[in-house]
Design a protein around this motif. Sequence first.
Motif, mmCIF file in Angstrom:
data_model
loop_
_atom_site.group_PDB
_atom_site.id
_atom_site.type_symbol
_atom_site.label_atom_id
_atom_site.label_comp_id
_atom_site.label_asym_id
_atom_site.label_seq_id
_atom_site.Cartn_x
_atom_site.Cartn_y
_atom_site.Cartn_z
ATOM 1 N N THR A 176 0.880 -1.146 -0.031
ATOM 2 C CA THR A 176 0.002 0.028 -0.213
ATOM 3 C C THR A 176 0.813 1.323 -0.065
ATOM 4 O O THR A 176 1.994 0.956 0.334
ATOM 5 N N VAL A 177 0.366 2.147 -0.681
ATOM 6 C CA VAL A 177 1.259 3.613 -0.672
ATOM 7 C C VAL A 177 0.145 4.559 0.042
ATOM 8 O O VAL A 177 -1.035 4.785 -0.650
ATOM 9 N N THR A 178 0.598 5.241 0.742
ATOM 10 C CA THR A 178 -0.266 6.359 1.389
ATOM 11 C C THR A 178 0.305 8.027 0.752
ATOM 12 O O THR A 178 1.724 8.104 1.023
ATOM 13 N N THR A 179 -0.682 8.689 0.364
ATOM 14 C CA THR A 179 -0.256 9.972 -0.434
ATOM 15 C C THR A 179 -1.002 10.959 0.132
ATOM 16 O O THR A 179 -2.170 10.684 0.806
ATOM 17 N N SER A 180 -0.658 12.190 -0.485
ATOM 18 C CA SER A 180 -1.881 13.301 -0.365
ATOM 19 C C SER A 180 -2.493 13.603 -1.741
ATOM 20 O O SER A 180 -1.542 13.246 -2.660
ATOM 21 N N THR A 181 -3.704 13.721 -1.876
ATOM 22 C CA THR A 181 -4.316 14.066 -3.188
ATOM 23 C C THR A 181 -3.774 15.313 -3.809
ATOM 24 O O THR A 181 -3.604 16.448 -3.167
ATOM 25 N N ALA A 182 -3.487 15.661 -5.139
ATOM 26 C CA ALA A 182 -3.457 16.935 -5.491
ATOM 27 C C ALA A 182 -4.501 17.764 -5.804
ATOM 28 O O ALA A 182 -5.147 17.595 -7.106
ATOM 29 N N GLU A 183 -5.124 18.280 -4.816
ATOM 30 C CA GLU A 183 -6.331 18.895 -4.670
ATOM 31 C C GLU A 183 -6.190 20.176 -4.081
ATOM 32 O O GLU A 183 -5.139 20.105 -3.346
ATOM 33 N N PRO A 184 -7.234 21.053 -4.198
ATOM 34 C CA PRO A 184 -6.845 22.284 -3.648
ATOM 35 C C PRO A 184 -7.036 22.121 -2.144
ATOM 36 O O PRO A 184 -6.362 22.743 -1.231
ATOM 37 N N PRO A 186 -5.976 18.891 -0.013
ATOM 38 C CA PRO A 186 -5.674 17.844 -0.110
ATOM 39 C C PRO A 186 -6.237 16.677 0.967
ATOM 40 O O PRO A 186 -6.325 17.139 2.209
ATOM 41 N N ARG A 187 -6.396 15.561 0.536
ATOM 42 C CA ARG A 187 -6.976 14.377 1.244
ATOM 43 C C ARG A 187 -5.828 13.341 1.460
ATOM 44 O O ARG A 187 -4.787 13.293 0.593
ATOM 45 N N ILE A 188 -5.864 12.412 2.147
ATOM 46 C CA ILE A 188 -5.025 11.332 2.327
ATOM 47 C C ILE A 188 -5.756 10.271 1.682
ATOM 48 O O ILE A 188 -6.487 9.673 1.839
ATOM 49 N N ALA A 189 -4.840 9.596 0.942
ATOM 50 C CA ALA A 189 -5.407 8.480 0.009
ATOM 51 C C ALA A 189 -4.468 7.291 0.165
ATOM 52 O O ALA A 189 -3.171 7.544 0.190
ATOM 53 N N THR A 190 -4.745 5.952 0.264
ATOM 54 C CA THR A 190 -4.015 4.830 0.420
ATOM 55 C C THR A 190 -4.484 4.051 -0.797
ATOM 56 O O THR A 190 -5.748 3.753 -0.901
ATOM 57 N N LEU A 234 -9.671 6.800 1.427
ATOM 58 C CA LEU A 234 -9.611 8.367 0.956
ATOM 59 C C LEU A 234 -10.197 8.948 2.195
ATOM 60 O O LEU A 234 -11.441 8.993 2.712
ATOM 61 N N ARG A 235 -9.352 10.027 2.766
ATOM 62 C CA ARG A 235 -10.201 10.722 4.218
ATOM 63 C C ARG A 235 -9.428 11.956 4.352
ATOM 64 O O ARG A 235 -8.303 12.462 3.615
ATOM 65 N N ASP A 236 -10.019 12.913 4.970
ATOM 66 C CA ASP A 236 -9.536 14.168 5.407
ATOM 67 C C ASP A 236 -8.415 13.935 6.391
ATOM 68 O O ASP A 236 -8.493 13.384 7.327
#
Length: 398
Positions: A176-184, A186-190, A234-236
């Motif tokens: 699994t890879v935990t990232t931030s989303t490229a959004e105004p 950002p959310r935390i996506a795995t 996908l979460r805040d």
Amino acid sequence: MTEILPTTADTTPTGLDEHALTGVLATIAARAEEHDRAGTFPFAAFEALHAIGAPALTVPVAYGGRGAGIAEAVELIERVGAADPSVGLILQWNFTNHLGMLHPDSPWPEELKELVLRSAAADGALINGLAVERELGSLARGGVPATTATRLPSGDWRIDGEKAYATGISGLTWFTVTTSTAEPQPRIATFLLDRSVTGWRVERTWNHLGLRASDTQSVIFDAAVVPQARLVDLRDPSTGTAKVRRAGRQALPLLLAANYNGVAVATRDWLVRYLHTRVPTALGASLATVPRFHDRVGEIEAWIQTSRALLRHAVASLACEPAGALPALAKHVATTTAIRVTESALDLTGNPGLDRRNPLERHHRDALVGRIHFPQSDFVLADLGRTALAAGRAVERP
């Protein structure tokens, strides 16, 4: 001197065939030095473990696994850690991920969970999570990943960035890879990836003092495309990327404690063998007959038995206090005990203990790595201190 296999690390059934397990552990222990010197992933160890069903120990029977829980996993990891804690570390991460996705509050979609768990049972497929970054450190300390996930017009995601300390990466089927989303905002996506995904590579950065065969490398993502169907969560960020110690997330410190208890047990067993076989000419008898060694070995034994007892108590405590502090305390005690035991054994043995022909110096190096795993001792002790101080403040004074 040849390393001996620990004989007293465990007396509790693990759900595996005992005779087969003993043979596998002997094979792993025999190759531990080779993998330590070369810093290579122990592929043969995991092939042997798969042959007896070990990677699927905590996989439910419905998915083809052994259906064991955290208690059985702890017993197995302690024994594997005594044979080779690099193998134990990789295997415990596999169990930690399995147990996490099986917990009732897990965000894992059923189809992805079943895919991973069935592959563990059928193929011995290993999984680990890639969350740590060199600048960020552990997510458990807070912060947002610099690794990004960008939504593509197709609906899929593109991952870019770098993850550090990807334990066992050469032998993982899943990660699994935990990232931030490229959004105004950002959310935390795995995301769940497998080795067929393109756009990623391993950078061999693991050059640590101990656990050299754990293959804890860096991974570079450069436009790695992951399907929307592989989105796990996908979460805040405000919902708590740092809340590692939520109820049901106690497997990690317990399994880490078991691995380092294994290091301490292996150290004791080697030391006992050494004292029985070392016969100085001036003494005319083995060092095991000298009273001062009785006291020191007894002290080592007391440390080990205390740590092992606390670990099992912490496992039992989950039934009534699933979010309690005992698992983290067990990890702190196990890692500090392993260091103390190996240091004491080195003090007793002198030059032979530091000789690379003997395993003691390797045990000591491996024990030192325990300090870096979350929860680190400063985190555990500060938490215990705050709790004690808060309790003292609440006491009514005359």
